[in-house]
Design a protein around this motif. Structure first.
Motif, short mmCIF file in Angstrom:
data_model
loop_
_atom_site.label_atom_id
_atom_site.label_comp_id
_atom_site.label_asym_id
_atom_site.label_seq_id
_atom_site.Cartn_x
_atom_site.Cartn_y
_atom_site.Cartn_z
N ALA A 139 -20.46 6.55 10.65
CA ALA A 139 -21.67 6.96 11.35
C ALA A 139 -21.34 7.74 12.61
CB ALA A 139 -22.51 5.72 11.70
N ALA A 140 -20.31 7.30 13.32
CA ALA A 140 -19.92 8.03 14.54
C ALA A 140 -19.46 9.44 14.21
CB ALA A 140 -18.80 7.26 15.26
N ASN A 141 -18.68 9.57 13.12
CA ASN A 141 -18.20 10.90 12.73
C ASN A 141 -19.35 11.78 12.29
OD1 ASN A 141 -15.56 10.18 13.24
ND2 ASN A 141 -15.15 9.51 11.15
N GLU A 142 -20.37 11.17 11.66
CA GLU A 142 -21.50 11.95 11.15
C GLU A 142 -22.30 12.57 12.28
OE1 GLU A 142 -25.51 11.29 8.39
OE2 GLU A 142 -24.02 9.70 8.62
N PHE A 143 -22.44 11.84 13.39
CA PHE A 143 -23.29 12.32 14.47
C PHE A 143 -22.50 12.97 15.60
CE2 PHE A 143 -25.90 9.05 12.44
CZ PHE A 143 -27.06 9.78 12.22
N THR A 144 -21.17 13.00 15.51
CA THR A 144 -20.37 13.66 16.52
C THR A 144 -20.11 15.09 16.11
OG1 THR A 144 -19.29 11.58 17.08
CG2 THR A 144 -18.20 13.61 17.81
N PRO A 145 -20.55 16.09 16.89
CA PRO A 145 -20.31 17.48 16.51
C PRO A 145 -18.82 17.80 16.49
CG PRO A 145 -21.54 17.33 18.61
CD PRO A 145 -21.26 15.94 18.15
N ALA A 146 -18.42 18.59 15.49
CA ALA A 146 -17.01 18.95 15.37
C ALA A 146 -16.61 19.89 16.49
CB ALA A 146 -16.78 19.61 14.01
N ARG A 147 -15.42 19.64 17.06
CA ARG A 147 -14.90 20.52 18.11
C ARG A 147 -14.45 21.84 17.49
NH1 ARG A 147 -13.41 18.91 23.24
NH2 ARG A 147 -11.74 20.47 23.24
N THR A 148 -14.60 22.89 18.26
CA THR A 148 -14.11 24.20 17.85
C THR A 148 -13.08 24.67 18.85
OG1 THR A 148 -15.73 25.49 19.14
CG2 THR A 148 -16.43 24.69 16.96
N TRP A 149 -12.47 25.82 18.57
CA TRP A 149 -11.47 26.34 19.50
C TRP A 149 -12.09 26.70 20.84
CZ3 TRP A 149 -10.18 31.61 21.07
CH2 TRP A 149 -11.15 32.56 20.73
N LEU A 150 -13.38 26.99 20.85
CA LEU A 150 -14.06 27.31 22.11
C LEU A 150 -14.14 26.10 23.04
CD1 LEU A 150 -16.97 29.60 20.84
CD2 LEU A 150 -14.73 30.27 21.74
N ASP A 151 -14.25 24.90 22.48
CA ASP A 151 -14.23 23.70 23.32
C ASP A 151 -12.88 23.55 24.01
OD1 ASP A 151 -16.89 22.51 22.69
OD2 ASP A 151 -16.08 22.43 20.67
N ASP A 152 -11.81 23.81 23.25
CA ASP A 152 -10.48 23.75 23.86
C ASP A 152 -10.34 24.80 24.96
OD1 ASP A 152 -9.73 21.72 22.13
OD2 ASP A 152 -8.90 23.10 20.64
N ILE A 153 -10.83 26.00 24.70
CA ILE A 153 -10.73 27.08 25.69
C ILE A 153 -11.48 26.72 26.96
CG2 ILE A 153 -11.41 29.47 26.17
CD1 ILE A 153 -8.93 29.14 24.38
N ALA A 154 -12.68 26.16 26.82
CA ALA A 154 -13.47 25.77 28.00
C ALA A 154 -12.73 24.71 28.81
CB ALA A 154 -14.84 25.26 27.57
N ASP A 155 -12.09 23.75 28.14
CA ASP A 155 -11.33 22.72 28.85
C ASP A 155 -10.17 23.33 29.61
OD1 ASP A 155 -13.05 20.80 27.88
OD2 ASP A 155 -11.74 20.19 26.23
N TYR A 156 -9.44 24.24 28.94
CA TYR A 156 -8.32 24.91 29.62
C TYR A 156 -8.81 25.68 30.84
CZ TYR A 156 -4.79 24.12 25.96
OH TYR A 156 -3.87 23.57 25.10
N HIS A 157 -9.93 26.38 30.69
CA HIS A 157 -10.41 27.23 31.78
C HIS A 157 -10.76 26.41 33.02
CE1 HIS A 157 -11.88 31.09 33.27
NE2 HIS A 157 -12.86 30.41 33.85
N ARG A 158 -11.37 25.24 32.80
CA ARG A 158 -11.71 24.40 33.95
C ARG A 158 -10.45 23.99 34.72
NH1 ARG A 158 -15.11 21.96 30.11
NH2 ARG A 158 -17.29 22.58 30.38
N LEU A 208 -1.53 29.18 25.12
CA LEU A 208 -2.22 27.90 24.94
C LEU A 208 -2.16 27.48 23.47
CD1 LEU A 208 -5.50 28.81 26.89
CD2 LEU A 208 -3.38 27.86 27.85
N VAL A 209 -2.71 26.33 23.20
CA VAL A 209 -2.93 25.87 21.82
C VAL A 209 -4.40 25.49 21.70
CG1 VAL A 209 -2.36 24.18 20.06
CG2 VAL A 209 -0.57 25.01 21.58
N ALA A 210 -5.14 26.19 20.83
CA ALA A 210 -6.55 25.89 20.60
C ALA A 210 -6.77 25.72 19.11
CB ALA A 210 -7.43 27.02 21.15
N ASN A 211 -7.43 24.63 18.75
CA ASN A 211 -7.67 24.33 17.34
C ASN A 211 -6.36 24.28 16.55
OD1 ASN A 211 -9.48 23.63 15.28
ND2 ASN A 211 -9.63 25.75 14.56
N GLY A 212 -5.29 23.85 17.22
CA GLY A 212 -3.99 23.73 16.58
C GLY A 212 -3.25 25.03 16.39
N LYS A 213 -3.73 26.14 16.97
CA LYS A 213 -3.11 27.45 16.79
C LYS A 213 -2.65 28.01 18.14
CE LYS A 213 -5.94 28.79 12.80
NZ LYS A 213 -6.86 29.83 12.28
N PRO A 214 -1.54 28.79 18.15
CA PRO A 214 -1.14 29.46 19.39
C PRO A 214 -2.21 30.44 19.83
CG PRO A 214 0.15 30.26 17.53
CD PRO A 214 -0.63 29.08 17.03
#
Length: 286
Positions: A139-158, A208-214
């Motif tokens: 249930a938690a996985n069903e309602f948790t939106p999947a992360r994308t590479w943009l989420d990783d980028i936003a975290d790095y930028h902060r 960086l590494v985003a979504n498992g990619k350089p």
């Protein structure tokens, strides 16, 4: 006390341990196992949870009122007798029909049956606990939106936008090396955009590494000391160039698009009105 459980599966031994059915020497042995083995502790916690769940369910069952139909059936089976036994809800058994107690080999069978029921109850509790945990995770996985590479980028930028002395990994003075290094690392051929017309100064780059990619990160600074970034990585190819998509991650604004086999994003303060204009300039020069 059940007796020795030596040689039985760990789950069986832990079930007996949980219910206080082991002799002292085996209790000490299980204590040592739980102290040293994280996997055994995890199984014990699941068995404990299942046991508690079963105990609560059984207690609730005992508190349920006797169904009215059952009471009526008992009275009807007795033919409406009105003696003292009727107040108890059970038919009286004539003394002459009672059997004298006899010694037999029944008690070992009862003990064995009790042990089987006990172990089955522990297994049921374990399975219920496992199923509840799996259902909760699903249930938690069903309602948790999947992360994308943009989420990783936003975290790095902060993180990097707050750096002063260590903003970049390679400085802007090594622009040629940056282009060669990041092209080889990401598999994306590019040219470092000149954004002086947008009043941005190139500061340097990071890998960086985003979504498992350089992923490449080119960093720029404006006159107000705000940090902007261009990030890109290899992706599944598309024909031509896709439309730009604007998104936000709290205080971080992102404008992303895809061109050929690469995905790009321009990152900056979400409140900056020139972010789209900067992205358009980058898309034509990178």
């Amino acid at each position: 006390m059940v007796g020795s459980t030596q040689g039985l599966p760990l789950e069986v031994r832990l079930s007996a341990y949980l219910d206080g059915q082991l002799p002292p020497d085996e209790v000490a042995e299980i204590d040592a196992i739980l102290a040293d083995d994280a996997a055994a502790r995890a199984v014990y916690e699941k068995l404990k949870l299942g046991s508690e769940f079963g105990a609560r369910a059984f207690e609730r069952m005992l508190q349920e009122p006797i169904p009215l139909d059952l009471v009526r059936n008992i009275k009807e089976a007795r033919g409406g007798d009105d003696d003292t036994s009727s107040t108890l809800g059970f038919a009286a058994i004539p003394i002459s029909e009672t059997r004298a107690p006899r010694r037999s080999a029944f008690w070992p069978q009862a003990l064995a049956a009790s042990l089987v029921i006990f172990l089955a109850g522990g297994a049921v509790g374990y399975l219920i606990s496992e199923q509840k945990q799996t259902s909760f995770q699903s249930a938690a996985n069903e309602f948790t939106p999947a992360r994308t590479w943009l989420d990783d980028i936003a975290d790095y930028h902060r993180i990097y936008a707050r750096q002063a002395r260590h903003l970049v990994e390679v400085p802007a003075s090594e622009k040629d090396h940056i282009a060669e290094w990041l092209s080889a690392s990401t598999g994306v051929a590019f040219t470092v955009p000149d954004l002086t017309a947008q009043k941005l100064t190139f500061e340097g780059a990071r890998l960086l590494v985003a979504n498992g990619k350089p992923t490449a990160q080119l960093l720029y600074r404006d006159a107000e000391n705000e940090i902007f970034a261009i990030c890109f990585l290899k992706s599944d190819p598309v024909e031509g160039t896709t439309a730009m998509v604007e998104s936000m991650r709290n205080d971080v604004g992102l404008i992303s698009w895809q061109k050929g086999d690469a995905s790009f994003v321009v990152v900056g303060p979400s409140a900056d009105p020139d972010l789209e204009r900067i992205a358009e300039a980058v898309s034509t020069t990178i």
